[in-house]
Design a protein around this motif. Structure first.
Motif, PDB file in Angstrom:
ATOM      1  N   LEU A  98       0.835  -1.206   0.000  1.00 33.76           N
ATOM      2  CA  LEU A  98       0.000   0.000   0.000  1.00 33.76           C
ATOM      3  C   LEU A  98       0.870   1.256   0.000  1.00 33.76           C
ATOM      4  CD1 LEU A  98      -2.915   1.070   0.159  1.00 33.76           C
ATOM      5  CD2 LEU A  98      -2.656   1.058   2.630  1.00 33.76           C
ATOM      6  N   GLY A  99       1.980   1.234   0.715  1.00 39.28           N
ATOM      7  CA  GLY A  99       2.905   2.361   0.704  1.00 39.28           C
ATOM      8  C   GLY A  99       3.516   2.593  -0.668  1.00 39.28           C
ATOM      9  N   VAL A 100       3.857   1.513  -1.357  1.00 39.79           N
ATOM     10  CA  VAL A 100       4.415   1.632  -2.702  1.00 39.79           C
ATOM     11  C   VAL A 100       3.353   2.164  -3.664  1.00 39.79           C
ATOM     12  CG1 VAL A 100       5.400   0.322  -4.633  1.00 39.79           C
ATOM     13  CG2 VAL A 100       6.159  -0.128  -2.302  1.00 39.79           C
ATOM     14  N   VAL A 101       2.130   1.700  -3.528  1.00 42.76           N
ATOM     15  CA  VAL A 101       1.036   2.202  -4.379  1.00 42.76           C
ATOM     16  C   VAL A 101       0.780   3.676  -4.089  1.00 42.76           C
ATOM     17  CG1 VAL A 101      -1.445   2.005  -4.820  1.00 42.76           C
ATOM     18  CG2 VAL A 101      -0.020  -0.046  -4.734  1.00 42.76           C
ATOM     19  N   ALA A 102       0.845   4.072  -2.821  1.00 41.65           N
ATOM     20  CA  ALA A 102       0.667   5.487  -2.468  1.00 41.65           C
ATOM     21  C   ALA A 102       1.743   6.343  -3.115  1.00 41.65           C
ATOM     22  CB  ALA A 102       0.687   5.659  -0.951  1.00 41.65           C
ATOM     23  N   CYS A 103       2.956   5.819  -3.205  1.00 43.29           N
ATOM     24  CA  CYS A 103       4.029   6.533  -3.894  1.00 43.29           C
ATOM     25  C   CYS A 103       3.685   6.718  -5.367  1.00 43.29           C
ATOM     26  CB  CYS A 103       5.350   5.791  -3.753  1.00 43.29           C
ATOM     27  SG  CYS A 103       6.661   6.457  -4.771  1.00 43.29           S
ATOM     28  N   GLY A 104       3.177   5.684  -5.987  1.00 43.60           N
ATOM     29  CA  GLY A 104       2.790   5.783  -7.395  1.00 43.60           C
ATOM     30  C   GLY A 104       1.668   6.780  -7.621  1.00 43.60           C
ATOM     31  N   VAL A 105       0.700   6.778  -6.732  1.00 41.48           N
ATOM     32  CA  VAL A 105      -0.418   7.724  -6.854  1.00 41.48           C
ATOM     33  C   VAL A 105       0.080   9.153  -6.686  1.00 41.48           C
ATOM     34  CG1 VAL A 105      -2.531   8.502  -5.706  1.00 41.48           C
ATOM     35  CG2 VAL A 105      -2.187   6.074  -6.168  1.00 41.48           C
ATOM     36  N   GLU A 106       0.927   9.383  -5.701  1.00 38.80           N
ATOM     37  CA  GLU A 106       1.441  10.728  -5.470  1.00 38.80           C
ATOM     38  C   GLU A 106       2.342  11.190  -6.618  1.00 38.80           C
ATOM     39  OE1 GLU A 106       1.306  14.225  -3.825  1.00 38.80           O
ATOM     40  OE2 GLU A 106       0.259  12.527  -2.958  1.00 38.80           O
ATOM     41  N   THR A 107       3.117  10.267  -7.180  1.00 37.35           N
ATOM     42  CA  THR A 107       3.939  10.607  -8.340  1.00 37.35           C
ATOM     43  C   THR A 107       3.060  10.986  -9.516  1.00 37.35           C
ATOM     44  OG1 THR A 107       5.685   9.123  -7.589  1.00 37.35           O
ATOM     45  CG2 THR A 107       5.709   9.731  -9.906  1.00 37.35           C
ATOM     46  N   TRP A 108       1.979  10.257  -9.722  1.00 43.03           N
ATOM     47  CA  TRP A 108       1.044  10.578 -10.802  1.00 43.03           C
ATOM     48  C   TRP A 108       0.434  11.957 -10.598  1.00 43.03           C
ATOM     49  CZ3 TRP A 108       0.040   8.995 -15.477  1.00 43.03           C
ATOM     50  CH2 TRP A 108      -1.141   9.385 -16.090  1.00 43.03           C
ATOM     51  N   ARG A 109       0.059  12.270  -9.369  1.00 43.86           N
ATOM     52  CA  ARG A 109      -0.501  13.591  -9.082  1.00 43.86           C
ATOM     53  C   ARG A 109       0.513  14.697  -9.344  1.00 43.86           C
ATOM     54  NH1 ARG A 109      -3.443  12.385  -3.346  1.00 43.86           N
ATOM     55  NH2 ARG A 109      -5.195  11.197  -4.185  1.00 43.86           N
ATOM     56  N   LEU A 110       1.768  14.450  -8.979  1.00 44.71           N
ATOM     57  CA  LEU A 110       2.799  15.465  -9.199  1.00 44.71           C
ATOM     58  C   LEU A 110       3.071  15.668 -10.691  1.00 44.71           C
ATOM     59  CD1 LEU A 110       5.341  14.570  -6.391  1.00 44.71           C
ATOM     60  CD2 LEU A 110       3.911  16.604  -6.518  1.00 44.71           C
ATOM     61  N   VAL A 111       3.084  14.591 -11.450  1.00 45.80           N
ATOM     62  CA  VAL A 111       3.358  14.695 -12.881  1.00 45.80           C
ATOM     63  C   VAL A 111       2.194  15.367 -13.604  1.00 45.80           C
ATOM     64  CG1 VAL A 111       3.651  13.318 -14.982  1.00 45.80           C
ATOM     65  CG2 VAL A 111       4.954  12.764 -12.938  1.00 45.80           C
ATOM     66  N   ARG A 112       0.981  15.017 -13.232  1.00 42.04           N
ATOM     67  CA  ARG A 112      -0.193  15.539 -13.935  1.00 42.04           C
ATOM     68  C   ARG A 112      -0.707  16.856 -13.362  1.00 42.04           C
ATOM     69  NH1 ARG A 112      -0.262  14.092 -18.584  1.00 42.04           N
ATOM     70  NH2 ARG A 112      -2.450  14.598 -18.707  1.00 42.04           N
ATOM     71  N   GLY A 113      -0.127  17.327 -12.263  1.00 39.77           N
ATOM     72  CA  GLY A 113      -0.609  18.548 -11.626  1.00 39.77           C
ATOM     73  C   GLY A 113      -0.288  19.783 -12.444  1.00 39.77           C
ATOM     74  N   ARG A 114      -1.106  20.781 -12.299  1.00 46.24           N
ATOM     75  CA  ARG A 114      -0.936  22.038 -13.022  1.00 46.24           C
ATOM     76  C   ARG A 114      -0.078  23.038 -12.254  1.00 46.24           C
ATOM     77  NH1 ARG A 114      -2.536  20.230 -17.592  1.00 46.24           N
ATOM     78  NH2 ARG A 114      -4.717  19.697 -17.817  1.00 46.24           N
TER      79      ARG A 114
END
Length: 86
Positions: A46-62
């Motif tokens: 779950l921690g690794v998945v949370a890292c992936g989700v947060e990375t996705w948010r950072l990459v796709r963020g405006r």
């Protein structure tokens, strides 16, 4: 570029390292009860998945990385506007 690396380390690096550590702990402890090992392994995943989700948010963020870092530093506990970042 380094602002982006610092932002990723602050937002996503922690959950990644914690997840990998917890998964390693679950694999290394052979004397633990099996359902407990599975739960700890899932918590690490779950921690690794949370890292992936947060990375996705950072990459796709405006929001720019500089603005996001400024906001993170302003939200840091124990810091006030007049302490000069100390």
């Amino acid at each position: 570029m380094w602002d982006g690396v610092e932002l990723w380390l602050r937002r996503a690096g922690g959950p990644l390292l914690a997840g990998v550590f917890v998964m390693g702990l679950a694999v290394a402890r052979e004397h633990w009860w099996l359902p407990l090992r599975v739960l700890v392994l899932l918590a690490g995943a779950l921690g690794v998945v949370a890292c992936g989700v947060e990375t996705w948010r950072l990459v796709r963020g405006r929001e720019s990385t500089e603005a996001a870092l400024d906001r993170l530093e302003a939200e840091a506990p124990g810091r006030t506007a007049g302490d000069g970042g100390r």
